[in-house]
Design a protein around this motif. Sequence first.
Motif, PDB file in Angstrom:
ATOM      1  N   MET A  81      45.431 -42.630  10.402  1.00  0.00           N
ATOM      2  CA  MET A  81      46.262 -43.194   9.358  1.00  0.00           C
ATOM      3  C   MET A  81      47.154 -42.094   8.800  1.00  0.00           C
ATOM      4  SD  MET A  81      45.200 -45.082   5.749  1.00  0.00           S
ATOM      5  CE  MET A  81      43.543 -44.533   5.836  1.00  0.00           C
TER       6      MET A  81
ATOM      7  N   LEU B  13      48.380 -41.056   5.898  1.00  0.00           N
ATOM      8  CA  LEU B  13      48.256 -41.150   4.450  1.00  0.00           C
ATOM      9  C   LEU B  13      48.803 -39.873   3.821  1.00  0.00           C
ATOM     10  CD1 LEU B  13      47.132 -43.134   2.350  1.00  0.00           C
ATOM     11  CD2 LEU B  13      45.000 -41.867   2.420  1.00  0.00           C
TER      12      LEU B  13
ATOM     13  N   ASN C 273      50.926 -44.749   2.518  1.00  0.00           N
ATOM     14  CA  ASN C 273      50.451 -44.940   3.881  1.00  0.00           C
ATOM     15  C   ASN C 273      51.671 -45.280   4.723  1.00  0.00           C
ATOM     16  OD1 ASN C 273      49.540 -46.020   6.333  1.00  0.00           O
ATOM     17  ND2 ASN C 273      47.595 -46.612   5.421  1.00  0.00           N
TER      18      ASN C 273
END
Length: 85
Positions: free
Chosen positions: A1, A3, A23
């Motif tokens: 991810m 992030l 995100n």
Amino acid sequence: MALRFIGIDPETGQQGSPTVWVNQEKHELVLQGWEADEELKAQCEATVIPGHAPGIPPHEGVIRIPARMVPMLREACDVAERAGL
């Protein structure tokens, strides 16, 4: 991810602070905040929004973010916008 950390409330010390991330993979702002108390939840649930079902769906929640974090929220919005999210 993907992030990306944007900022944390500088006034809450080491006891878990409201935090803002972006995100970039899911095209979302991610917020950690204080849980809303029952009174605030009831006020949110009672708000009538035309064209929207009343209440708070079971898969959603209400959090509180201190106003002093507005610059961090702006930065997160800017990051998301620049990334074309």
